[in-house]
Design a protein around this motif. Structure first.
Motif, short mmCIF file in Angstrom:
data_model
loop_
_atom_site.label_atom_id
_atom_site.label_comp_id
_atom_site.label_asym_id
_atom_site.label_seq_id
_atom_site.Cartn_x
_atom_site.Cartn_y
_atom_site.Cartn_z
N PRO A 110 0.82 -1.23 0.00
CA PRO A 110 0.00 0.00 0.00
C PRO A 110 0.85 1.27 0.00
O PRO A 110 2.01 1.26 0.42
CB PRO A 110 -0.80 -0.13 1.30
CG PRO A 110 -0.01 -1.05 2.16
CD PRO A 110 0.68 -2.00 1.24
N GLU A 111 0.28 2.33 -0.46
CA GLU A 111 0.97 3.62 -0.51
C GLU A 111 1.33 4.11 0.89
O GLU A 111 2.25 4.93 1.05
CB GLU A 111 0.11 4.66 -1.23
CG GLU A 111 -0.09 4.38 -2.71
CD GLU A 111 1.22 4.39 -3.48
OE1 GLU A 111 2.11 5.21 -3.16
OE2 GLU A 111 1.37 3.56 -4.39
N THR A 112 0.62 3.63 1.89
CA THR A 112 0.89 4.05 3.27
C THR A 112 2.14 3.38 3.85
O THR A 112 2.60 3.77 4.93
CB THR A 112 -0.31 3.72 4.16
OG1 THR A 112 -0.61 2.32 4.04
CG2 THR A 112 -1.53 4.54 3.77
N PHE A 113 2.68 2.39 3.16
CA PHE A 113 3.84 1.68 3.70
C PHE A 113 5.08 2.55 3.60
O PHE A 113 5.44 3.04 2.53
CB PHE A 113 4.06 0.37 2.93
CG PHE A 113 5.23 -0.43 3.44
CD1 PHE A 113 5.18 -1.04 4.68
CD2 PHE A 113 6.38 -0.56 2.68
CE1 PHE A 113 6.27 -1.78 5.15
CE2 PHE A 113 7.47 -1.29 3.13
CZ PHE A 113 7.41 -1.90 4.38
N ARG A 114 5.75 2.73 4.72
CA ARG A 114 6.96 3.56 4.81
C ARG A 114 8.11 2.82 5.48
O ARG A 114 9.03 3.43 6.01
CB ARG A 114 6.66 4.84 5.62
CG ARG A 114 5.64 5.76 4.96
CD ARG A 114 6.22 6.39 3.69
NE ARG A 114 5.36 7.44 3.15
CZ ARG A 114 4.33 7.24 2.35
NH1 ARG A 114 4.00 5.99 2.01
NH2 ARG A 114 3.61 8.23 1.87
N GLY A 115 8.04 1.52 5.47
CA GLY A 115 9.02 0.72 6.20
C GLY A 115 10.19 0.28 5.36
O GLY A 115 10.58 0.92 4.39
N ARG A 116 10.76 -0.86 5.75
CA ARG A 116 11.96 -1.40 5.10
C ARG A 116 11.60 -2.72 4.43
O ARG A 116 10.90 -3.55 5.01
CB ARG A 116 13.06 -1.62 6.14
CG ARG A 116 14.33 -2.25 5.59
CD ARG A 116 15.36 -2.53 6.66
NE ARG A 116 15.93 -1.30 7.18
CZ ARG A 116 15.80 -0.89 8.42
NH1 ARG A 116 15.10 -1.60 9.30
NH2 ARG A 116 16.35 0.24 8.82
N VAL A 117 12.10 -2.91 3.21
CA VAL A 117 11.92 -4.17 2.48
C VAL A 117 13.28 -4.80 2.25
O VAL A 117 14.18 -4.17 1.66
CB VAL A 117 11.21 -3.96 1.13
CG1 VAL A 117 11.16 -5.28 0.34
CG2 VAL A 117 9.79 -3.44 1.34
N LEU A 118 13.44 -6.02 2.71
CA LEU A 118 14.63 -6.83 2.43
C LEU A 118 14.23 -7.87 1.40
O LEU A 118 13.20 -8.54 1.55
CB LEU A 118 15.11 -7.54 3.70
CG LEU A 118 15.17 -6.71 4.99
CD1 LEU A 118 15.50 -7.62 6.17
CD2 LEU A 118 16.18 -5.59 4.86
N THR A 119 15.02 -8.04 0.36
CA THR A 119 14.64 -9.01 -0.66
C THR A 119 15.85 -9.67 -1.28
O THR A 119 16.95 -9.10 -1.31
CB THR A 119 13.77 -8.35 -1.76
OG1 THR A 119 13.27 -9.37 -2.63
CG2 THR A 119 14.56 -7.33 -2.56
N ASN A 120 15.63 -10.88 -1.78
CA ASN A 120 16.63 -11.61 -2.56
C ASN A 120 16.19 -11.75 -4.01
O ASN A 120 16.72 -12.57 -4.75
CB ASN A 120 16.90 -12.99 -1.95
CG ASN A 120 15.63 -13.75 -1.63
OD1 ASN A 120 14.54 -13.19 -1.54
ND2 ASN A 120 15.75 -15.05 -1.43
#
Length: 252
Positions: A110-120
């Motif tokens: 969502p556009e409200t997400f302001r966190g951190r994304v870790l991905t491989n």
């Protein structure tokens, strides 16, 4: 019947029915139960089936390529992704794993997400690269052709340095006895590290993967928080997984 012919017949039966009983096979072929057990162990050691108490289950040793999988079950994967998005808080640190359904989760953030994304997943990173409000970290490592999935020692060390609030994991199959399974050994190891370092681990599995077994085991079902699936999951598949203690969350 020669032993080689008997094993070929057993393998054909497993692939057709997906599950066989050792006692039934012994009666059918007129041999001892221990002979059948040796046959099943030999087939298991070659990666051709999964041994379980009392018999064996079929496995898939390889998966379709990324482009083919991307074209399959699109609405199901999107429904699962929308459900996953409802579980994410605006400031969470989350892991988005590799795979076509995981890619849909990235698109559904969502556009409200302001966190951190870790991905491989390189495709996941590309989808989120223009989201300036997101702290995006790609693990690095060796990149597998087709899926553009990162794996290896660098990827494992990367995920070992973080503790995520939630992880959203791809899957090759989810089975009541075999647990969570997949196809690529280096990525299996990375996935175990992700699970060990996440407060909650959600497996993304459209209904075609419920009851299926891929060739490598990732973890038992009690290691994960829940399986997110689609509304087309059969009552039989849901019942078997629920009876094994697995929490299923079907998408609306």
């Amino acid at each position: 019947m020669l032993p080689t012919q008997r094993r070929q017949a057993i393998l054909a039966e497993v692939r057709q029915t997906r599950a066989v009983s050792a006692e039934e096979l012994a009666r059918r072929f007129g041999v001892s139960l221990e002979t059948i057990r040796r046959d099943l162990r030999g087939l298991r050691d070659r990666g051709l089936l999964e041994r379980v108490y009392g018999g064996a289950l079929s496995v898939r040793s390889s998966e379709d390529d990324f482009v083919t999988r991307s074209s399959l079950h699109g609405p199901r994967k999107q429904a699962i992704a929308r459900l996953a998005a409802t579980l994410i808080e605006p400031a969470d640190t989350i892991v988005i794993d590799i795979g076509t359904t995981a890619l849909e989760v990235a698109r559904a953030l969502p556009e409200t997400f302001r966190g951190r994304v870790l991905t491989n997943s390189v495709p996941v990173a590309m989808v989120l690269a223009n989201r300036e409000e997101i702290d995006l970290l790609l693990c690095g490592g060796q990149v597998r052709h087709g899926d553009a999935a990162c794996h290896g020692a660098q990827a494992e060390a990367f995920f070992a340095d973080f503790y995520a609030d939630k992880a959203f994991l791809g899957s090759g199959g989810v089975h009541a006895q075999a647990g969570l399974t997949d196809y690529h050994p280096p990525e299996v190891i990375t996935r175990r590290t992700i699970i060990a370092h996440a407060a909650a681990s959600y497996v993304l599995a459209d209904s075609s993967k419920l009851g299926a077994i891929a060739v490598h085991r990732v973890c038992p079902l009690d290691t994960i928080t829940a399986v997110l699936t689609d509304p087309e999951a059969s009552a039989e598949a849901i019942g078997a997984l629920t009876a094994a203690g697995c929490t299923l969350l079907p998408a609306p």
